[in-house]
Design a protein around this motif. Structure first.
Motif, PDB file in Angstrom:
ATOM      1  N   GLN A  82       0.818  -1.202   0.000  1.00 15.89           N
ATOM      2  CA  GLN A  82       0.000   0.000   0.000  1.00 15.89           C
ATOM      3  C   GLN A  82       0.855   1.256   0.000  1.00 15.89           C
ATOM      4  OE1 GLN A  82      -2.658  -0.334   3.297  1.00 15.89           O
ATOM      5  NE2 GLN A  82      -3.866  -1.980   2.369  1.00 15.89           N
ATOM      6  N   ARG A  83       2.105   1.145   0.407  1.00 16.18           N
ATOM      7  CA  ARG A  83       2.996   2.292   0.326  1.00 16.18           C
ATOM      8  C   ARG A  83       3.655   2.406  -1.038  1.00 16.18           C
ATOM      9  NH1 ARG A  83       4.312   0.821   5.758  1.00 16.18           N
ATOM     10  NH2 ARG A  83       6.172  -0.314   5.083  1.00 16.18           N
ATOM     11  N   ARG A 105      -5.949  -0.142  -6.255  1.00 19.03           N
ATOM     12  CA  ARG A 105      -4.592  -0.539  -5.882  1.00 19.03           C
ATOM     13  C   ARG A 105      -3.567   0.085  -6.822  1.00 19.03           C
ATOM     14  NH1 ARG A 105      -2.675  -6.842  -5.199  1.00 19.03           N
ATOM     15  NH2 ARG A 105      -0.457  -6.464  -4.855  1.00 19.03           N
ATOM     16  N   GLN A 158      -3.185   3.761  -5.994  1.00 16.36           N
ATOM     17  CA  GLN A 158      -2.379   3.922  -4.779  1.00 16.36           C
ATOM     18  C   GLN A 158      -0.892   3.811  -5.094  1.00 16.36           C
ATOM     19  OE1 GLN A 158      -3.908   0.935  -2.134  1.00 16.36           O
ATOM     20  NE2 GLN A 158      -5.608   2.205  -1.408  1.00 16.36           N
ATOM     21  N   ASP A 159      -0.546   2.885  -5.976  1.00 17.98           N
ATOM     22  CA  ASP A 159       0.854   2.761  -6.382  1.00 17.98           C
ATOM     23  C   ASP A 159       1.351   4.037  -7.057  1.00 17.98           C
ATOM     24  OD1 ASP A 159       0.836   0.214  -5.399  1.00 17.98           O
ATOM     25  OD2 ASP A 159       0.508  -0.753  -7.342  1.00 17.98           O
ATOM     26  N   GLN A 183       0.081   7.125  -6.713  1.00 20.76           N
ATOM     27  CA  GLN A 183       0.057   8.263  -5.794  1.00 20.76           C
ATOM     28  C   GLN A 183       1.235   8.283  -4.835  1.00 20.76           C
ATOM     29  OE1 GLN A 183      -3.781   8.020  -3.938  1.00 20.76           O
ATOM     30  NE2 GLN A 183      -4.877   8.802  -5.734  1.00 20.76           N
ATOM     31  N   VAL A 184       1.787   7.126  -4.516  1.00 16.43           N
ATOM     32  CA  VAL A 184       2.915   7.097  -3.587  1.00 16.43           C
ATOM     33  C   VAL A 184       4.257   7.198  -4.303  1.00 16.43           C
ATOM     34  CG1 VAL A 184       1.654   5.749  -1.887  1.00 16.43           C
ATOM     35  CG2 VAL A 184       3.004   4.568  -3.617  1.00 16.43           C
TER      36      VAL A 184
END
Length: 292
Positions: free
Chosen positions: A36-37, A185, A188-189, A191-192
């Motif tokens: 998630q990070r 998912r 999220q990848d 955005q980080v």
């Protein structure tokens, strides 16, 4: 010898149940947190290599662990299973069947029973792989069915003025299916800090869907050459809808062929029995009377 066999049977069942219904592995929790990070499938594999159960070490190799990790990712990690649990189930199930085969040979020396138990040992080793593959096929089919509608929504959102990432995030948050979770998912990848190309490639690798893989490649090429993504989404949604309709027509045409075998094996014998049974009884009675 019989009480010993029952004791081993009880211990084997208890161990298998303990492995199956054990709590979530802390290694898996840390791996999912890292994912998630922003880490992809390869990073998750590296994190899961830090811990395993004692039984799993017997057959644990980097190649097998990588294949199982990818299979779990494609299947969507059903029931929170981990690679360590799968490897342990393989070892325990195989050893359990081998112990039963040894007891059967020592007590009765029945070759047929021993061969059946050896076959169960082979099945116990490959059964988790078969279950994962079956789950992956159902999940991929669901993704293929959801892809056309998802692309239509993304196309409408882009034409309304949203960017591609914003449109994907909006559609993913409004969706309820498997594809929506995979898109969340992926975003999220991104955005980080993970590159879009890498995140999209991870998406196609996790899902294993050929239409989604073609769409990802088209989006990557469109971003590289500066092609408007609204036109790409419109063309891709039309293509996916045609492919889905063709798939439905193909399955409809396969129905008569699939019905032939149940018809021959199950329905026709009953019909013949009902129709010809009374006639056969009458013929037997007639010939019996003549002979008397």
């Amino acid at each position: 010898m019989l009480p010993l066999g029952l004791t081993l049977l009880g211990l084997g069942l208890a161990t298998v149940l303990a492995v199956l219904f054990a709590g979530r592995d802390p290694v898996r929790v840390r791996a999912m947190a890292n994912l998630q990070r922003g880490r992809g499938v390869e990073a998750t594999v590296a994190r899961r290599q830090q811990g395993n159960l004692g039984f799993a070490r017997w057959i644990d190799t980097p190649a097998r662990r990588g294949r199982l990790e990818l299979a779990l990712a494609k299947a969507g990690f059903p029931s929170g299973w981990t690679v360590d649990q799968l490897l342990s189930i393989k070892v325990l199930g195989t050893l359990f069947a081998l112990v039963l085969a040894t007891l059967a040979w020592a007590t009765g020396k029945n070759p047929l029973l021993v061969l059946m138990l050896l076959g169960m040992a082979v099945l116990a080793f490959f059964l988790p792989d078969l279950l994962l593959y079956n789950t992956f096929l159902k999940r991929r089919e669901q993704i293929d069915l959801e892809l056309a509608d998802t692309l239509d929504q993304m196309s409408i959102a882009v034409q309304a003025g949203l960017g591609f990432d914003a449109a994907m995030l909006r559609v993913a948050r409004n969706g309820r299916g498997v594809l929506a979770g995979e898109l969340i998912r992926t975003m999220q990848d991104v955005q980080v800090g993970q590159s879009r190309r890498s995140a999209y490639e991870d998406l196609s690798r996790r899902t294993g869907s050929d239409p989604l893989r073609r769409f990802v490649r088209t989006v990557i090429q469109a971003e590289s050459y500066g092609i408007p993504l609204a036109d790409v989404l419109t063309a891709q949604s039309d293509e996916m809808r045609i492919a889905r309709r063709q798939l439905a027509e193909k399955k409809a045409m396969e129905i008569p062929v699939k019905v032939v075998f149940p018809l021959i094996l199950c329905i026709l014998p009953v019909i013949f029995l009902v129709i010809l049974g009374p006639a056969a009884i009458s013929i037997i009675d007639a010939f019996t009377g003549v002979l008397k």
